[in-house]
Design an enzyme around this catalytic site. Structure first.
Site, PDB file in Angstrom:
ATOM      1  N   ASP A 186       6.779  33.881  11.927  1.00 37.00           N
ATOM      2  CA  ASP A 186       6.461  32.471  12.243  1.00 37.00           C
ATOM      3  C   ASP A 186       7.608  31.602  11.752  1.00 37.00           C
ATOM      4  O   ASP A 186       8.003  31.667  10.584  1.00 37.00           O
ATOM      5  CB  ASP A 186       5.149  32.080  11.554  1.00 37.00           C
ATOM      6  CG  ASP A 186       4.662  30.687  11.975  1.00 37.00           C
ATOM      7  OD1 ASP A 186       3.463  30.560  12.261  1.00 37.00           O
ATOM      8  OD2 ASP A 186       5.462  29.737  11.990  1.00 37.00           O
ATOM      9  N   ASP A 233       6.581  29.402  18.456  1.00 37.41           N
ATOM     10  CA  ASP A 233       7.359  29.767  17.257  1.00 37.41           C
ATOM     11  C   ASP A 233       6.792  30.966  16.506  1.00 37.41           C
ATOM     12  O   ASP A 233       7.069  31.143  15.330  1.00 37.41           O
ATOM     13  CB  ASP A 233       7.498  28.548  16.334  1.00 37.41           C
ATOM     14  CG  ASP A 233       6.336  28.389  15.380  1.00 37.41           C
ATOM     15  OD1 ASP A 233       5.193  28.700  15.775  1.00 37.41           O
ATOM     16  OD2 ASP A 233       6.586  27.971  14.238  1.00 37.41           O
ATOM     17  N   GLU A 234       6.054  31.803  17.202  1.00 36.13           N
ATOM     18  CA  GLU A 234       5.320  32.851  16.495  1.00 36.13           C
ATOM     19  C   GLU A 234       5.183  34.101  17.360  1.00 36.13           C
ATOM     20  O   GLU A 234       4.860  33.996  18.542  1.00 36.13           O
ATOM     21  CB  GLU A 234       3.930  32.264  16.245  1.00 36.13           C
ATOM     22  CG  GLU A 234       3.121  32.844  15.186  1.00 36.13           C
ATOM     23  CD  GLU A 234       1.772  32.096  15.162  1.00 36.13           C
ATOM     24  OE1 GLU A 234       0.864  32.624  14.565  1.00 36.13           O
ATOM     25  OE2 GLU A 234       1.644  31.014  15.779  1.00 36.13           O
TER      26      GLU A 234
HETATM   27  P1  TTP Z   1       3.378  25.765  13.203  1.00 31.37           P
HETATM   28  O1  TTP Z   1       3.995  27.124  13.115  1.00 31.37           O
HETATM   29  O2  TTP Z   1       1.921  25.634  12.909  1.00 31.37           O
HETATM   30  O3  TTP Z   1       4.115  24.771  12.219  1.00 31.37           O
HETATM   31  P2  TTP Z   1       5.631  24.663  11.811  1.00 31.37           P
HETATM   32  O4  TTP Z   1       6.451  25.772  12.392  1.00 31.37           O
HETATM   33  O5  TTP Z   1       6.091  23.282  12.147  1.00 31.37           O
HETATM   34  O6  TTP Z   1       5.576  24.763  10.252  1.00 31.37           O
HETATM   35  P3  TTP Z   1       5.299  26.059   9.347  1.00 31.37           P
HETATM   36  O7  TTP Z   1       6.545  26.215   8.510  1.00 31.37           O
HETATM   37  O8  TTP Z   1       4.119  25.720   8.528  1.00 31.37           O
HETATM   38  O9  TTP Z   1       5.078  27.210  10.284  1.00 31.37           O
HETATM   39  O10 TTP Z   1       3.618  25.144  14.633  1.00 31.37           O
HETATM   40  C1  TTP Z   1       4.784  25.374  15.395  1.00 31.37           C
HETATM   41  C2  TTP Z   1       5.187  24.124  16.144  1.00 31.37           C
HETATM   42  O11 TTP Z   1       4.110  23.668  16.937  1.00 31.37           O
HETATM   43  C3  TTP Z   1       5.547  22.956  15.237  1.00 31.37           C
HETATM   44  O12 TTP Z   1       6.890  22.977  14.822  1.00 31.37           O
HETATM   45  C4  TTP Z   1       5.193  21.771  16.075  1.00 31.37           C
HETATM   46  C5  TTP Z   1       4.074  22.233  16.978  1.00 31.37           C
HETATM   47  N1  TTP Z   1       2.784  21.705  16.464  1.00 31.37           N
HETATM   48  C6  TTP Z   1       2.262  20.558  17.047  1.00 31.37           C
HETATM   49  O13 TTP Z   1       2.815  20.020  17.994  1.00 31.37           O
HETATM   50  N2  TTP Z   1       1.097  20.049  16.537  1.00 31.37           N
HETATM   51  C7  TTP Z   1       0.427  20.617  15.478  1.00 31.37           C
HETATM   52  O14 TTP Z   1      -0.629  20.121  15.045  1.00 31.37           O
HETATM   53  C8  TTP Z   1       0.975  21.808  14.892  1.00 31.37           C
HETATM   54  C9  TTP Z   1       0.287  22.469  13.729  1.00 31.37           C
HETATM   55  C10 TTP Z   1       2.157  22.303  15.417  1.00 31.37           C
HETATM   56 MG    MG Z   2       5.811  27.776  12.298  1.00 30.95          MG
END
Ligand code: TTP
Ligand code: MG
Length: 355
Positions: free
Chosen positions: A11, A109-110
């Site tokens: 992730d 992103d995962e």
């Molecule tokens: P996530 O992997 O949940 O968050 P992240 O990568 O920003 O942070 P982390 O380090 O905790 O993994 O989500 C991936 C992308 O999805 C994030 O960069 C932006 C988008 N997103 C939204 O648009 N709205 C949201 O509520 C969330 C949680 C994510």
């Molecule tokens: Mg992320």
């Protein structure tokens, strides 16, 4: 299903904001927030994500942008640029596919990476995770967190504990010490409603759910109750779902100087075709579609595609790519960039041991 599995969940860290930091060095040391326009505190809409500096100040995903603005009006507020994030995402997924032929992308992103068969132990899987992190950090230049475990459920749980920029390995014997004390809503598929219903049964943690009375769960939730209890015990036999349709392999190059020299362009097409073919072969794919992308010196861009008989040879790519280019290229106009992409990929049958 008693074969020992090894699964990674990769992730990306603060993904959209990390992508912005990557292309804008002026953001260094600043709180970076991607989301709605704050309009001086009157903006509507929410924070999509923010970097860890902003998180330290209490800003988080899904928070109203007006509240984020109240916390830090000096942060860098940026609108989302999805095509760019998609491009970065594709680069990350490309790296992952270099490590395993079984990759399931679950969001932008995962992704899960199946290493069963490729490694002899979870420790070895963690070494893969280290190498993946290194590659992603080198190109495209981003940081990620990796959960390493014996199934998808636990790899996902572990990845949350690895954030940011870490690796977390959870073994079968460690399930209860790892997550027994966690609140119920940390468990996959438990949201606010399910949590409240479980609490009304006096179940207060994941560990509590793991030991809960099966009959009581059955009568409250039906068979889903048993599934939830299994999750709480770290049990998940689901396989990776490969995203074939999303797959394509492409290469582009920008000319040293803008050019309309046919020989030079054809040479470049040949080189790109060979690279695409080599990669398709390595991944065990044949493809049914070829696309040529042409960018002229004025930055206007044109895509042209054609279906072919399933193939993975460089010759098949080149001959089609050349026709597409000759058909569409406007003579006399200078090219800045050219690209070749193979899509409609198909796995060779009998290639995958796990399939
Ligand atoms: P996530 O992997 O949940 O968050 P992240 O990568 O920003 O942070 P982390 O380090 O905790 O993994 O989500 C991936 C992308 O999805 C994030 O960069 C932006 C988008 N997103 C939204 O648009 N709205 C949201 O509520 C969330 C949680 C994510
Ligand atoms: Mg992320």
């Amino acid at each position: 299903m008693d074969k020992k599995r090894a699964v990674l969940l990769v992730d990306m860290d603060y993904f959209y904001a990390a992508c912005e930091e990557l292309r804008r060095s002026d953001l260094k040391g600043k709180a970076v927030i991607v989301g709605a326009d704050p309009k001086g505190g009157k903006g509507r809409g929410v924070v999509m994500t923010c970097n860890y500096l902003a998180r330290k100040q209490g800003i988080k995903s899904a928070m109203p942008i007006s509240i984020a603005y109240r916390i830090n009006p000096d942060a860098a507020y940026l609108p989302a640029d999805f095509p760019y994030y998609e491009e970065m995402s594709a680069k990350v997924m490309h790296v992952l596919r270099g490590f395993s032929e079984k990759v399931e992308q679950v969001s932008i992103d995962e992704a899960y990476v199946e290493l069963t068969g490729a490694v002899g132990s979870l420790d070895e899987a963690a070494e893969y995770a280290e190498r993946i992190k290194g590659k992603v950090r080198a190109e495209p230049g981003l940081s990620c967190s990796v959960g390493v475990s014996f199934n998808k459920l636990m790899a996902k749980m572990a990845s949350d504990a690895a954030k940011p920029d870490g690796i977390k390995l959870v073994r079968e014997s460690e399930v209860s010490s790892f997550m027994g004390n966690m609140p119920l809503d940390k468990l996959y598929s438990v949201g606010d409603k399910t949590k409240a219903r479980l609490e009304s049964m006096n179940i207060k943690s994941i560990g509590g759910l793991a030991k809960a009375n099966k009959m009581a769960l059955l009568s409250e939730f039906g068979s889903i109750g048993i599934e939830l209890r299994n999750y709480a015990n770290g049990i998940d036999e689901s396989a990776l779902v490969e995203n074939y349709e999303a797959k394509s392999i492409g290469r582009e190059s920008t000319f040293e100087h803008d050019t309309s020299d046919q020989k030079e362009i054809e040479q470049e097409l040949m080189k790109l075709s060979k690279e695409v073919a080599a990669e398709a072969l390595k991944a065990g794919f044949a493809f049914k579609n070829i696309t040529v992308k042409i960018r002229y010196s004025d930055f206007s861009e044109h895509l042209h595609s054609r279906g072919i008989k399933p193939s993975s040879g460089a010759e098949a790519i080149y001959s089609t790519a050349r026709l597409l280019y000759l058909d569409s290229f406007e003579r006399g106009r200078k090219l800045r960039k050219i690209g070749v992409r193979a899509s409609g990929l198909m796995k060779y049958s009998g290639q995958s041991r796990l399939g």
